[in-house]
Write a protein that holds these residues in place. Sequence first.
Motif, PDB file in Angstrom:
ATOM      1  N   ARG A 259       0.864  -1.180   0.000  1.00 55.45           N
ATOM      2  CA  ARG A 259       0.000   0.000   0.000  1.00 55.45           C
ATOM      3  C   ARG A 259       0.901   1.230   0.000  1.00 55.45           C
ATOM      4  O   ARG A 259       2.087   1.138   0.366  1.00 55.45           O
ATOM      5  N   CYS A 260       0.379   2.349  -0.406  1.00 56.69           N
ATOM      6  CA  CYS A 260       1.167   3.589  -0.416  1.00 56.69           C
ATOM      7  C   CYS A 260       0.228   4.791  -0.442  1.00 56.69           C
ATOM      8  O   CYS A 260      -0.399   5.081  -1.462  1.00 56.69           O
ATOM      9  N   TRP A 261       0.152   5.470   0.686  1.00 52.93           N
ATOM     10  CA  TRP A 261      -0.721   6.637   0.828  1.00 52.93           C
ATOM     11  C   TRP A 261      -0.359   7.730  -0.164  1.00 52.93           C
ATOM     12  O   TRP A 261      -1.217   8.501  -0.625  1.00 52.93           O
ATOM     13  N   ARG A 262       0.913   7.814  -0.537  1.00 49.77           N
ATOM     14  CA  ARG A 262       1.344   8.862  -1.465  1.00 49.77           C
ATOM     15  C   ARG A 262       0.624   8.782  -2.812  1.00 49.77           C
ATOM     16  O   ARG A 262       0.474   9.795  -3.495  1.00 49.77           O
ATOM     17  N   GLN A 263       0.221   7.591  -3.202  1.00 48.39           N
ATOM     18  CA  GLN A 263      -0.444   7.429  -4.500  1.00 48.39           C
ATOM     19  C   GLN A 263      -1.833   8.064  -4.532  1.00 48.39           C
ATOM     20  O   GLN A 263      -2.442   8.189  -5.594  1.00 48.39           O
ATOM     21  N   TRP A 264      -2.323   8.449  -3.387  1.00 48.32           N
ATOM     22  CA  TRP A 264      -3.598   9.154  -3.282  1.00 48.32           C
ATOM     23  C   TRP A 264      -3.395  10.601  -2.822  1.00 48.32           C
ATOM     24  O   TRP A 264      -4.082  11.495  -3.295  1.00 48.32           O
ATOM     25  N   SER A 265      -2.451  10.813  -1.934  1.00 53.08           N
ATOM     26  CA  SER A 265      -2.340  12.112  -1.274  1.00 53.08           C
ATOM     27  C   SER A 265      -1.496  13.139  -2.011  1.00 53.08           C
ATOM     28  O   SER A 265      -1.697  14.339  -1.857  1.00 53.08           O
ATOM     29  N   GLY A 266      -0.524  12.685  -2.815  1.00 52.08           N
ATOM     30  CA  GLY A 266       0.377  13.659  -3.434  1.00 52.08           C
ATOM     31  C   GLY A 266       1.037  13.150  -4.692  1.00 52.08           C
ATOM     32  O   GLY A 266       1.196  11.951  -4.891  1.00 52.08           O
ATOM     33  N   ALA A 267       1.438  14.077  -5.549  1.00 52.65           N
ATOM     34  CA  ALA A 267       2.104  13.729  -6.806  1.00 52.65           C
ATOM     35  C   ALA A 267       3.323  14.616  -6.994  1.00 52.65           C
ATOM     36  O   ALA A 267       3.534  15.577  -6.249  1.00 52.65           O
ATOM     37  N   VAL A 268       4.121  14.283  -8.000  1.00 52.86           N
ATOM     38  CA  VAL A 268       5.284  15.086  -8.377  1.00 52.86           C
ATOM     39  C   VAL A 268       5.109  15.541  -9.818  1.00 52.86           C
ATOM     40  O   VAL A 268       4.731  14.748 -10.685  1.00 52.86           O
ATOM     41  N   VAL A 269       5.374  16.817 -10.074  1.00 53.93           N
ATOM     42  CA  VAL A 269       5.389  17.328 -11.446  1.00 53.93           C
ATOM     43  C   VAL A 269       6.808  17.806 -11.738  1.00 53.93           C
ATOM     44  O   VAL A 269       7.331  18.686 -11.055  1.00 53.93           O
ATOM     45  N   THR A 270       7.439  17.192 -12.729  1.00 49.25           N
ATOM     46  CA  THR A 270       8.826  17.511 -13.049  1.00 49.25           C
ATOM     47  C   THR A 270       8.932  18.805 -13.844  1.00 49.25           C
ATOM     48  O   THR A 270       7.937  19.362 -14.303  1.00 49.25           O
ATOM     49  N   SER A 271      10.169  19.229 -14.047  1.00 50.08           N
ATOM     50  CA  SER A 271      10.413  20.494 -14.743  1.00 50.08           C
ATOM     51  C   SER A 271       9.860  20.505 -16.164  1.00 50.08           C
ATOM     52  O   SER A 271       9.539  21.566 -16.694  1.00 50.08           O
ATOM     53  N   ASN A 272       9.726  19.339 -16.801  1.00 49.47           N
ATOM     54  CA  ASN A 272       9.187  19.303 -18.165  1.00 49.47           C
ATOM     55  C   ASN A 272       7.685  19.034 -18.204  1.00 49.47           C
ATOM     56  O   ASN A 272       7.095  18.937 -19.264  1.00 49.47           O
ATOM     57  N   GLY A 273       7.065  18.873 -17.005  1.00 47.82           N
ATOM     58  CA  GLY A 273       5.621  18.698 -16.942  1.00 47.82           C
ATOM     59  C   GLY A 273       5.143  17.279 -16.747  1.00 47.82           C
ATOM     60  O   GLY A 273       3.931  17.034 -16.679  1.00 47.82           O
ATOM     61  N   ASP A 274       6.051  16.313 -16.646  1.00 49.30           N
ATOM     62  CA  ASP A 274       5.638  14.934 -16.391  1.00 49.30           C
ATOM     63  C   ASP A 274       5.043  14.806 -14.990  1.00 49.30           C
ATOM     64  O   ASP A 274       5.571  15.392 -14.025  1.00 49.30           O
ATOM     65  N   VAL A 275       3.964  14.042 -14.879  1.00 54.06           N
ATOM     66  CA  VAL A 275       3.336  13.763 -13.584  1.00 54.06           C
ATOM     67  C   VAL A 275       3.814  12.386 -13.129  1.00 54.06           C
ATOM     68  O   VAL A 275       3.570  11.382 -13.785  1.00 54.06           O
ATOM     69  N   LEU A 276       4.505  12.344 -11.980  1.00 53.50           N
ATOM     70  CA  LEU A 276       5.090  11.107 -11.461  1.00 53.50           C
ATOM     71  C   LEU A 276       4.333  10.618 -10.232  1.00 53.50           C
ATOM     72  O   LEU A 276       3.698  11.407  -9.533  1.00 53.50           O
ATOM     73  N   PRO A 277       4.433   9.327  -9.929  1.00 54.68           N
ATOM     74  CA  PRO A 277       3.734   8.790  -8.757  1.00 54.68           C
ATOM     75  C   PRO A 277       4.272   9.309  -7.437  1.00 54.68           C
ATOM     76  O   PRO A 277       3.519   9.466  -6.479  1.00 54.68           O
ATOM     77  N   CYS A 278       5.589   9.575  -7.358  1.00 60.66           N
ATOM     78  CA  CYS A 278       6.163  10.051  -6.085  1.00 60.66           C
ATOM     79  C   CYS A 278       7.596  10.501  -6.296  1.00 60.66           C
ATOM     80  O   CYS A 278       8.154  10.380  -7.393  1.00 60.66           O
ATOM     81  N   CYS A 279       8.223  10.978  -5.221  1.00 65.45           N
ATOM     82  CA  CYS A 279       9.573  11.536  -5.295  1.00 65.45           C
ATOM     83  C   CYS A 279      10.662  10.474  -5.421  1.00 65.45           C
ATOM     84  O   CYS A 279      11.832  10.809  -5.602  1.00 65.45           O
TER      85      CYS A 279
END
Length: 327
Positions: A259-279
Motif C-alpha cells: 500500500r502507499c498513501w502517497r499514490q492518493w495524497s500527493g504527486a510530483v510534477v517535473t520540470s518538463n511537466g511529467d506527472v510522477l507517482p512520487c519523489c
Amino acid sequence: MNFTKQSIFLLYKLLNLCKLATHFAIAFVSKKPSGHFRPFAISIEPTNSCNLYCPECPTGNLLLTRTKENMSWEIFQKTIDGLIPQLVWVTLYFQGEPYLHPEFLNMVTYCHNKQLFTYTSTNGQLITDTLAKQTVESGLDKIVVSIDGLTQPVYEQYRQGGSLSKSIEAIQLLAHWKKQLKSNTPLIEAQFIVMKHNELQLNNFKKTAKKWGADKAVLKTAQIDLSHVDNFVPTQMRYSRYVKNSNGDWKLKKRLKNRCWRQWSGAVVTSNGDVLPCCFDKNGEHAFGNIRTEKFDTIWNGEKANAFRQAILKDRKQFEMCRNCTE
C-alpha cells in the motif's frame, strides 16, 4: 479573501482529505483503486539542475537521465490552478536547486497568494542578502537548509562543491530578515543527514544551528543506493534506514507493505511537466502523463495511474524504487 470565502476554501480542503482517506481505505481492502480524486499535496520541480555534486543524488552524480531544464511558467501555473481549491501543500523542489530558477520566488508568491502552504529545500549556496530578504517577503512558509557537517572537510565529503560557510550565512541572513521584517515565516530548518563520515558531529549540531538563527534543527536518515550502503551508513543504527539481514546483505528496517498513501495524497510534477507517482521516481520511469498536453485530473485519474496503484496494492516489491522507500 473574506471570512466567507476562507470558510468555503477550507471546507473544500477538508472534504477532499476525507474523500482521499475513503478512496484509499476502499482500495486497500478491495485491492483495486476507483473513483475520481485530487491530491492535497503536490511537489513541483522548478529545475532539475544543481550547483553541487552530492554522490547519492542522481543530479549530483550525473545519473539523472532527464533533460536538464527549468519549468516554464505555463506548466507551473496550469498545475497549481488545476488543483485549486482542494490543494493544501506545495513542495517547491525535487531533483535540483530551486534558487537556480529565475522565477522561483515568483512561484512561491503565486502559491502564497492562493492560500497554499509552501515549502522548499536548498543547499543555501545562492542565498545572498537580497535573496534572503525577497524570500521572507515572498510568503514562503518553510525552508530547509542542508548542513551535513560542522566543519568544511566533513561537510564537503557529501556536499561536494559546496561551502559550509555559505550555508551558515544563508541561515543567518534569513533569520536577520525575518526579524527586520517582523515576519513569522519562513520557518528555518537546518537539516543534518546522518552518515558514516559526519556522525561524530551530530551531537553538537542542534545547539549550534540554533545559534546561527535556525528555528529548528533536524537529524535525518539518509536514503542510499543499496549497492553503496557500506560507504555511507552510520554506525549508530538508530540513524540508519537499513539493517543487515541473516545473509549479511543490507535491507530496509521497515517492512514493505502493499500500500502507499502517497499514490492518493500527493504527486510530483517535473520540470518538463511529467506527472510522477512520487519523489522516488527520480528519472520519471513511471510518468503517468504530461501537463503540457493533458489536464492534471485526466492524468492523475487515468488508466496508467490507476494501473500503477493497483500494482502497488498487489505487489509493491516489483518496483525497484519502492524497494528503497520507507513510506
